[in-house]
Design an enzyme around this catalytic site. Structure first.
Site, PDB file in Angstrom:
ATOM      1  N   GLY B  33       5.070  -2.264 -28.013  1.00 53.63           N
ATOM      2  CA  GLY B  33       4.371  -0.990 -28.107  1.00 53.63           C
ATOM      3  C   GLY B  33       3.206  -0.996 -29.069  1.00 53.63           C
ATOM      4  CB  CYS B 242       8.250   9.189   3.103  1.00 48.64           C
ATOM      5  SG  CYS B 242       6.947   8.249   3.929  1.00 48.64           S
ATOM      6  CB  CYS B 245       9.579   5.283   5.694  1.00 45.89           C
ATOM      7  SG  CYS B 245       9.680   5.738   3.949  1.00 45.89           S
ATOM      8  CB  CYS B 267       5.934   5.893   0.551  1.00 48.68           C
ATOM      9  SG  CYS B 267       7.629   6.158   1.024  1.00 48.68           S
ATOM     10  CB  CYS B 273       5.997   3.316   3.035  1.00 48.89           C
ATOM     11  SG  CYS B 273       6.002   4.592   4.295  1.00 48.89           S
TER      12      CYS B 273
END
Lengths: 363, 288, 151
Positions: B33, B242, B245, B267, B273
């Site tokens: 970080g 979606c 899909c 998606c 997808c």
């Protein structure tokens, strides 16, 4: 008809590049530009590309300008990216601008001085009227004096310095090698060598605006153009296989020395202080702006309270580079629809929540 | 200038530059970080377009890698195509669109839906590495904030958001606390993707070219999205499956279909997808 | 290497670095350089140019310049080519010329190449300086050593 995802990205990109190539060439009935034409007949554009591209190579700068269709900022970017692929063999010896083969040298501080006021190839005292004859062709020549200008001319601030009125300009103890912000990222407080490097490769327009702001009231120094000189300075390196310095060519430089008067700290004699500008090619606007901004950034040294943008090193140095700023401003063109969807979704949810609250209140 | 042939090094960067980037990466992994300054080079794409990610990828890539490049979750977006073309040209590396097959994934604005596994490296492009920048424009001040771990300004920002709107209104670049020490910007990924960083099995590397910073999340690092006990962090939710899909619980793009307001949600992760559709899954795609 | 040799080499290398490729090719055509062994094939890189604040003060990195270099060995002599820009062929020819100049054929090559090229370079420089001199603003013509302006 059902929606079927197809992959159209790659073909579109390649076709767009072909379209650029076609437009770059223009009408095939017209003769194609040669790099030599760009280098010699568009030389100020070449200079700017070298200065902001931070790479002295007129041939590559001409190529970059041709590739970028005359867009100087884009051309500078091409040079910068090319730099990345080259090894740095050595540091040249510091350029000695007092050895400059002078083609132009003026001072606003003295009427006449050793070496004289040499205007050189300057449009300063021209009338900016379009010259329609240039639409045709020609081979003009300029007169020559019997005797050449002096082989070397003293720098004006050094002349003023002889009388003790000028802050000295001497290297720190040991004359250390300078930092290089292309290798080590900026850190603050940024020393003057790093600031000068940043300014030398900075966007001319950005520097010009900042310099102007110091004159209009967002700054408190009244500068004098101590000297502006332009010409060729030899480049010397010490190849490892030789062990002694050799000249490997020369660079055209513009140097600007700005002089500003200050009272001096209590107990000190009043004296003049300096701002310094130096850049590749013939580029007075850039060099003079650089000198004014350099002086503004020295506020700390002279106990001047930094109150204006041009005196703020973080503001100036982080925003001066047009390859950085152009890239980041224009990255807004990239798809951002994932984040946009996130914002849209929040607005929808907040509106739905508000409707629900209003409905509850009404019931 | 003669037209002598000019060749580029494998991965474009010279070996010295790659070593410099790798040293910065090692330091970044050692201090999760923490933003490590590095000598970012000018790349042949503009700053702000992925130069930092590109330098990391160029420094890590080997001939044996399989590279996936996505932008907005998709392999076929123009910038992803362009960066993938670049590495195909300068490294000749095999490329893939399959998340599971990739060894190295460079991404902008998304983390793939398919869970990453050990041995994979995700390289995120970072426009602004400094999570505090919008609250404090000065780099000198921000460095002090991190050094002292004084993140009160950020908590105040979150509190003000709650006080004014009843919720935390940060939708992307949602700040996280890494390893209990440094507040970090996860880049402009939607906060939907934040939980994917928490104890991720894959190594995550973040490159900011223009700002000259590199930071990292080693595998299995604690990554906590900042929040309050009474206003806990929540990722975005999408109510509809979606359209193509039928997947639920994934991040979605909104596609405008005509100028009367017809739309569909699909998606954002194009590989995820496509894989589901190949398995025979379908969604309620509008028919025209 | 003695100081006199170093000075002489520095002088001719300075001229060679500015020589056009055609002049180098023509002057070297009569010399047998086939036995040259390349210690460093021509390669293009950069040197960092430095300025000094105020012209005389603290050094700073001004920006880089492209350079091309090459090194060859001919017998006992090592020839060095080092010039600005991307010019692999010129760097190669320059290295060969530097090697020949140190050997028995040196004086001949010096007369055929260095002397005329140096004269041409000086003439070009002087011409630029005379053009600049014609733009000098004269206030006290009598006091300066330079002559009156030509028309």
């Amino acid at each position: 008809m059902a929606y079927v995802p197809v992959k159209g990205g790659e073909a579109a990109i390649l076709n767009a590049l072909d379209l650029v190539a076609e437009e770059r060439r223009g009408d095939p009935a017209d003769p194609e530009l040669t790099l030599a034409q760009i280098r010699t007949q568009q030389a100020r554009a070449v200079d700017r590309v070298m200065a902001e591209g931070s790479l002295y190579d007129p041939d590559l700068a001409a190529l970059a300008l041709k590739q970028a269709q005359g867009d100087a900022t884009e051309a500078a970017f091409l040079l910068r990216a090319y730099r990345t692929t080259l090894e740095q063999f050595a540091r040249a010896r510091p350029l000695e601008t007092d050895r400059m083969a002078i083609r132009r040298r003026i001072s606003a501080c003295y009427k006449d001085l050793p070496g004289g006021q040499v205007l050189g190839p300057s449009v300063d005292y021209s009338h900016r009227m379009l010259d329609f004859d240039l639409a045709g062709e020609g081979a003009p020549t300029a007169p020559r004096a019997e005797a050449p200008v002096a082989a070397q001319m003293p720098r004006v601030p050094d002349l003023v310095g002889n009388e003790g009125f000028m802050e000295p300009s001497e290297p720190p103890a040991g004359d250390p090698a300078p930092g290089d912000l292309t290798r080590d990222p900026l850190a603050f407080p940024a020393p003057r060598d790093i600031r000068l490097q940043n300014l030398a490769r900075a966007d001319e327009g950005f520097l010009l605006g900042l310099a102007y702001s110091t004159q209009r009231g967002f700054g408190s120094n009244h500068p004098y153009a101590g000297e502006i000189r332009m010409g060729e300075v030899p480049v010397e390196v010490v190849p490892e296989e030789l062990g002694f310095a050799i000249e490997i060519g020369e660079v055209t430089l513009t140097e600007s020395q700005m002089i500003t008067s200050v009272k001096g700290a209590s107990g000190e004699n009043p004296k003049f202080t300096r701002g310094y500008g130096l850049a590749f090619g013939h580029c007075e606007r850039k060099a003079m702006s650089m000198a004014l901004v350099d002086r503004a950034l020295r506020a700390d040294e002279f106990a001047e309270e930094p109150r204006y943008p041009a005196q703020d090193a973080e503001f100036v140095l982080y925003h001066s580079d047009n390859v950085e700023s152009s890239g980041f401003v224009q990255h807004l063109k990239l798809p951002h629809y994932v984040d946009f969807q996130a914002e849209l979704r929040m607005l929808r949810e907040m509106r739905a929540a508000r409707r629900a609250t209003e409905q509850e209140a009404a019931e | 200038m003669t037209h002598a042939p000019r060749r580029y090094n494998f991965g474009y960067l010279d070996e010295g530059t790659k070593r410099m980037v790798r040293r910065a990466l090692l330091k970044a992994v050692a201090i999760p970080g923490y933003q490590v300054p590095f000598g970012s080079r000018e790349m042949p794409i503009p700053y702000g377009w992925g130069t930092g990610g590109m330098q990391i990828t160029a420094s890590l890539i080997t001939p044996g890698d399989r590279l996936k490049v996505i932008d907005q979750g998709a392999d076929d977006t123009t910038n992803a195509v362009n960066i993938r073309r670049f590495f195909a040209k300068v490294a000749g590396t095999a490329t893939t669109e399959a998340t599971a097959e990739a060894t190295l994934i460079q991404t902008r604005h998304r983390i793939p839906e398919t869970p990453l596994r050990e041995g994979q490296t995700l390289v995120l492009q970072v426009p602004q590495p400094e999570p505090m920048r919008r609250l404090e424009p000065r780099e000198t001040e921000c460095r002090k904030i991190h050094a002292w771990g004084e993140y009160g300004l950020m908590h105040l920002r979150l509190y003000e958001s709650v006080a004014q709107t009843g919720r935390i209104t940060i939708n992307h670049s949602y700040p996280v606390l890494v390893n209990g020490r440094y507040v970090m910007s996860p880049t402009p990924i939607p906060r939907f993707d934040n939980p994917k960083m928490e104890f991720s099995a894959a190594l995550m590397l973040f490159g900011a070219g223009r700002e000259r910073r590199i930071y990292a999340l080693p595998p299995y690092t604690s990554v906590k999205s900042l929040d309050f006990e009474d206003h806990p962090f929540t990722p975005q939710q999408f109510p509809d499956p979606c359209a193509l899909c039928g997947a639920r619980g994934v991040y979605q793009d909104e596609i405008l279909l005509d100028d009367t307001g017809a739309k569909m949600f699909v998606c954002s992760d194009s590989d995820f997808c496509a894989r589901r559709r190949a398995e025979g899954q379908t969604g309620p795609a509008p028919q025209t | 290497m003695g100081a006199a040799v170093m000075r002489a080499r520095a002088e001719w290398l300075k001229v060679l670095a500015r020589c056009p490729e055609a002049a180098l090719e023509a002057a070297l055509a009569g010399h047998d350089t086939g036995a040259a062994e390349w210690l460093r094939r021509p390669e293009t890189g950069m040197v960092m140019l430095e300025g000094r604040a105020g012209g005389t003060g603290q050094r700073f990195s001004l920006g880089q310049a492209t350079v091309t270099r090459a090194t060859c060995r001919m017998g006992a002599d090592v020839g060095v080519g080092y010039l600005m820009g991307h010019f692999p062929r010129r760097a190669e020819l320059m290295a060969l010329a530097d090697a020949v100049l140190q050997g028995p054929d040196g004086p001949a090559l010096h007369a055929a190449l260095i002397a005329p090229q140096e004269a041409a370079q000086v003439a070009a420089r002087t011409d630029r300086a005379r053009a600049a001199a014609a733009t000098t603003v004269e206030f006290f013509t009598m006091s300066r050593e330079t002559g009156p302006r030509s028309s």
